[in-house]
Motif scaffolding. Structure first.
Motif, PDB file in Angstrom:
ATOM      1  N   MET A   1       0.759  -1.478  -0.228  1.00 57.16           N
ATOM      2  CA  MET A   1       0.177   0.054   0.217  1.00 57.16           C
ATOM      3  C   MET A   1       0.650   0.859  -0.037  1.00 57.16           C
ATOM      4  O   MET A   1       2.039   1.445   0.810  1.00 57.16           O
ATOM      5  N   HIS A   2      -0.132   2.533  -0.304  1.00 50.92           N
ATOM      6  CA  HIS A   2       1.146   3.635  -0.490  1.00 50.92           C
ATOM      7  C   HIS A   2       0.567   4.330  -0.559  1.00 50.92           C
ATOM      8  O   HIS A   2      -1.063   4.905  -0.390  1.00 50.92           O
ATOM      9  N   ALA A   3       1.196   5.504   0.388  1.00 51.34           N
ATOM     10  CA  ALA A   3       0.263   7.237   0.588  1.00 51.34           C
ATOM     11  C   ALA A   3       0.655   8.139   0.380  1.00 51.34           C
ATOM     12  O   ALA A   3       2.244   7.754  -0.088  1.00 51.34           O
ATOM     13  N   VAL A   4       0.247   9.485   0.280  1.00 47.32           N
ATOM     14  CA  VAL A   4       0.820  10.705  -0.915  1.00 47.32           C
ATOM     15  C   VAL A   4       0.531  11.629   0.624  1.00 47.32           C
ATOM     16  O   VAL A   4      -0.562  11.233   0.972  1.00 47.32           O
ATOM     17  N   ILE A   5       1.528  11.978   1.335  1.00 46.58           N
ATOM     18  CA  ILE A   5       1.284  13.238   2.355  1.00 46.58           C
ATOM     19  C   ILE A   5       1.548  14.381   1.577  1.00 46.58           C
ATOM     20  O   ILE A   5       2.777  14.710   1.293  1.00 46.58           O
ATOM     21  N   MET A   6       0.622  15.118   2.283  1.00 51.82           N
ATOM     22  CA  MET A   6       0.642  16.758   1.374  1.00 51.82           C
ATOM     23  C   MET A   6       1.352  17.421   3.259  1.00 51.82           C
ATOM     24  O   MET A   6       0.255  17.524   4.104  1.00 51.82           O
ATOM     25  N   ALA A   7       2.351  17.449   2.642  1.00 50.26           N
ATOM     26  CA  ALA A   7       3.029  17.870   3.302  1.00 50.26           C
ATOM     27  C   ALA A   7       4.170  19.514   3.323  1.00 50.26           C
ATOM     28  O   ALA A   7       4.960  20.003   3.535  1.00 50.26           O
ATOM     29  N   GLY A   8       2.631  20.785   1.851  1.00 52.14           N
ATOM     30  CA  GLY A   8       4.339  21.860   1.168  1.00 52.14           C
ATOM     31  C   GLY A   8       3.785  22.573   2.307  1.00 52.14           C
ATOM     32  O   GLY A   8       4.135  23.991   1.575  1.00 52.14           O
ATOM     33  N   GLY A   9       2.837  23.318   2.360  1.00 51.13           N
ATOM     34  CA  GLY A   9       1.565  24.765   3.094  1.00 51.13           C
ATOM     35  C   GLY A   9       2.576  25.407   4.086  1.00 51.13           C
ATOM     36  O   GLY A   9       3.741  24.774   4.757  1.00 51.13           O
ATOM     37  N   LYS A  10       2.608  26.245   4.027  1.00 53.05           N
ATOM     38  CA  LYS A  10       2.963  27.415   4.759  1.00 53.05           C
ATOM     39  C   LYS A  10       2.270  27.211   6.398  1.00 53.05           C
ATOM     40  O   LYS A  10       3.023  27.893   7.230  1.00 53.05           O
ATOM     41  N   GLY A  11       0.923  26.894   6.857  1.00 51.95           N
ATOM     42  CA  GLY A  11       0.467  27.036   8.421  1.00 51.95           C
ATOM     43  C   GLY A  11       0.454  28.533   8.980  1.00 51.95           C
ATOM     44  O   GLY A  11       1.054  28.413   9.506  1.00 51.95           O
TER      45      GLY A  11
ATOM     46  N   LEU B   1       3.065   5.739  -9.923  1.00 47.58           N
ATOM     47  CA  LEU B   1       1.495   5.737  -8.889  1.00 47.58           C
ATOM     48  C   LEU B   1       1.017   4.911  -8.776  1.00 47.58           C
ATOM     49  O   LEU B   1       0.703   3.963  -9.741  1.00 47.58           O
ATOM     50  N   PRO B   2       0.957   3.648  -8.110  1.00 52.68           N
ATOM     51  CA  PRO B   2      -0.482   2.107  -7.790  1.00 52.68           C
ATOM     52  C   PRO B   2      -1.449   2.540  -8.697  1.00 52.68           C
ATOM     53  O   PRO B   2      -1.842   3.995  -8.129  1.00 52.68           O
ATOM     54  N   GLU B   3      -2.318   1.601  -8.478  1.00 53.82           N
ATOM     55  CA  GLU B   3      -3.928   2.034  -9.346  1.00 53.82           C
ATOM     56  C   GLU B   3      -4.609   3.002  -8.261  1.00 53.82           C
ATOM     57  O   GLU B   3      -5.227   3.553  -8.677  1.00 53.82           O
ATOM     58  N   ASP B   4      -4.500   2.238  -6.906  1.00 52.51           N
ATOM     59  CA  ASP B   4      -5.668   2.814  -5.804  1.00 52.51           C
ATOM     60  C   ASP B   4      -4.473   3.694  -4.562  1.00 52.51           C
ATOM     61  O   ASP B   4      -3.205   1.992  -4.392  1.00 52.51           O
ATOM     62  N   PHE B   5      -4.730   4.275  -4.261  1.00 53.08           N
ATOM     63  CA  PHE B   5      -3.438   4.512  -3.424  1.00 53.08           C
ATOM     64  C   PHE B   5      -4.059   5.653  -1.998  1.00 53.08           C
ATOM     65  O   PHE B   5      -4.737   6.390  -2.467  1.00 53.08           O
TER      66      PHE B   5
ATOM     67  N   TYR C   1      -8.204  10.868   2.007  1.00 47.20           N
ATOM     68  CA  TYR C   1      -8.840   9.873   0.525  1.00 47.20           C
ATOM     69  C   TYR C   1      -8.186   8.832  -0.360  1.00 47.20           C
ATOM     70  O   TYR C   1      -7.204   8.399   0.596  1.00 47.20           O
ATOM     71  N   GLY C   2      -8.879   7.796  -0.605  1.00 43.45           N
ATOM     72  CA  GLY C   2      -8.961   6.963  -1.469  1.00 43.45           C
ATOM     73  C   GLY C   2      -9.045   7.349  -2.475  1.00 43.45           C
ATOM     74  O   GLY C   2      -9.788   8.040  -3.152  1.00 43.45           O
ATOM     75  N   LEU C   3      -7.207   6.983  -3.671  1.00 43.14           N
ATOM     76  CA  LEU C   3      -7.885   7.886  -5.079  1.00 43.14           C
ATOM     77  C   LEU C   3      -7.578   6.611  -5.819  1.00 43.14           C
ATOM     78  O   LEU C   3      -6.736   5.742  -5.874  1.00 43.14           O
ATOM     79  N   SER C   4      -8.287   6.934  -6.929  1.00 41.71           N
ATOM     80  CA  SER C   4      -7.657   5.627  -8.463  1.00 41.71           C
ATOM     81  C   SER C   4      -7.234   6.608  -9.367  1.00 41.71           C
ATOM     82  O   SER C   4      -7.649   7.787  -9.550  1.00 41.71           O
ATOM     83  N   ARG C   5      -5.472   6.308  -9.852  1.00 41.98           N
ATOM     84  CA  ARG C   5      -4.702   7.401 -10.674  1.00 41.98           C
ATOM     85  C   ARG C   5      -5.728   7.267 -11.858  1.00 41.98           C
ATOM     86  O   ARG C   5      -4.921   8.553 -12.039  1.00 41.98           O
ATOM     87  N   GLU C   6      -6.862   7.354 -12.296  1.00 39.62           N
ATOM     88  CA  GLU C   6      -7.044   7.598 -13.540  1.00 39.62           C
ATOM     89  C   GLU C   6      -8.318   8.903 -13.248  1.00 39.62           C
ATOM     90  O   GLU C   6      -7.514   9.077 -14.697  1.00 39.62           O
ATOM     91  N   VAL C   7      -8.230   8.834 -12.380  1.00 40.83           N
ATOM     92  CA  VAL C   7      -8.965  10.278 -11.993  1.00 40.83           C
ATOM     93  C   VAL C   7      -7.668  11.415 -12.366  1.00 40.83           C
ATOM     94  O   VAL C   7      -8.410  12.189 -12.844  1.00 40.83           O
ATOM     95  N   LEU C   8      -6.999  11.340 -12.095  1.00 45.59           N
ATOM     96  CA  LEU C   8      -5.513  12.150 -12.332  1.00 45.59           C
ATOM     97  C   LEU C   8      -5.503  12.784 -14.155  1.00 45.59           C
ATOM     98  O   LEU C   8      -5.118  13.535 -14.318  1.00 45.59           O
ATOM     99  N   ASP C   9      -5.749  11.405 -14.577  1.00 47.91           N
ATOM    100  CA  ASP C   9      -4.933  11.606 -16.131  1.00 47.91           C
ATOM    101  C   ASP C   9      -6.040  12.363 -17.216  1.00 47.91           C
ATOM    102  O   ASP C   9      -4.947  13.193 -17.848  1.00 47.91           O
ATOM    103  N   ARG C  10      -6.981  13.069 -16.595  1.00 47.05           N
ATOM    104  CA  ARG C  10      -7.620  14.188 -17.448  1.00 47.05           C
ATOM    105  C   ARG C  10      -6.017  15.180 -17.451  1.00 47.05           C
ATOM    106  O   ARG C  10      -6.766  16.215 -17.874  1.00 47.05           O
TER     107      ARG C  10
END
Length: 237
Positions: free
Chosen positions: A1-11, A96-100, A168-177
């Motif tokens: 299983m793979h996770a992406v953590i959003m850690a780029g904000g300025k807070g 990215l894997p198919e679901d992450f 969130y759970g996300l499927s890679r195909e959603v990002l293709d567009r």
């Protein structure tokens, strides 16, 4: 299983705590940062790899986390040269894997991340959103008026909403567009899916969840952590 953590904000809302530290690295309790708690949780639930999307003071996150080996994780990085929103950093990620799993790097919760991702896969969903029931109390009498006349009155009403937890759970195909480098928020992604008639799945949760966005939230997290540590970290601490 793979996770992406959003850690780029300025807070910005958490200043002055984030004046010298990125928000995911602010300490909770006497031993951990928010980000370490999240990484320990992911590792204990069977995740093998993590991508950290970093920006503001990202070099400190790289220095702190390294390659993730001490938690049994394989950690990689992607850098935001300019703000890309909640979803935008994903668009430039390769392999990215198919679901992450996607999550914000500033939340404390005992949600099962592995359970959410498994439910996302089982449902065949394109987007699964962890949601939490939030009460909003209005401390005034609320009036409804029409044509200069009051037609309704409610004294200090309480409204119930389901809010996004930032997981969130996300499927890679959603990002293709979407093209890489496009600034894209979670709100825009959801509205695009709804416009297509592709309704995201609601993963309702009623355990512990705290979005550490303001100084009051941060103070609460520290006050509660000693009690919550067994639920958040179990035997991983």
């Amino acid at each position: 299983m793979h996770a992406v953590i959003m850690a780029g904000g300025k807070g910005v809302r958490l200043r002055p705590y984030t004046s010298t530290l990125p928000k995911p690295l602010v300490p909770i309790g006497d031993r951990y940062s928010i980000l370490e708690i999240v990484l320990r949780q992911l590792a204990s639930q069977g995740f093998g790899s993590v991508t950290l999307a970093i920006g503001h003071l990202g070099h400190l996150i790289r220095s702190y986390v390294g390659d993730g080996e001490r938690w049994g994780l394989k950690v990689g990085y992607t850098d935001e040269e300019s703000p890309l929103g909640t979803v935008g950093p994903l668009l430039g990620m390769r392999e990215l894997p198919e679901d992450f799993l996607v999550m914000n790097g500033d939340i404390l919760t005992d949600l099962s991340f592995a359970g959410l991702l498994e439910a996302h896969r089982s449902d065949g969903a394109r987007l699964t959103v962890a949601t939490y029931r939030r009460e909003v109390k209005i401390d005034f009498g609320v009036l409804t008026a029409a044509d200069g006349r009051i037609t309704e009155f409610t004294e200090k009403p309480v409204f119930d909403y389901r809010v996004s937890m930032g997981v969130y759970g996300l499927s890679r195909e959603v990002l293709d567009r979407y093209p890489p480098g496009l600034p894209l928020g979670f709100d825009e992604l959801v509205l695009d899916l709804l416009a297509e008639g592709c309704n995201p799945v609601d993963h309702a949760f009623d355990g512990y969840w705290l979005d550490i966005g303001r100084p009051d939230d941060y103070d609460r997290a520290n006050a509660e952590f000693s009690t919550l540590q067994p639920a958040l970290l179990g035997g991983t601490g």
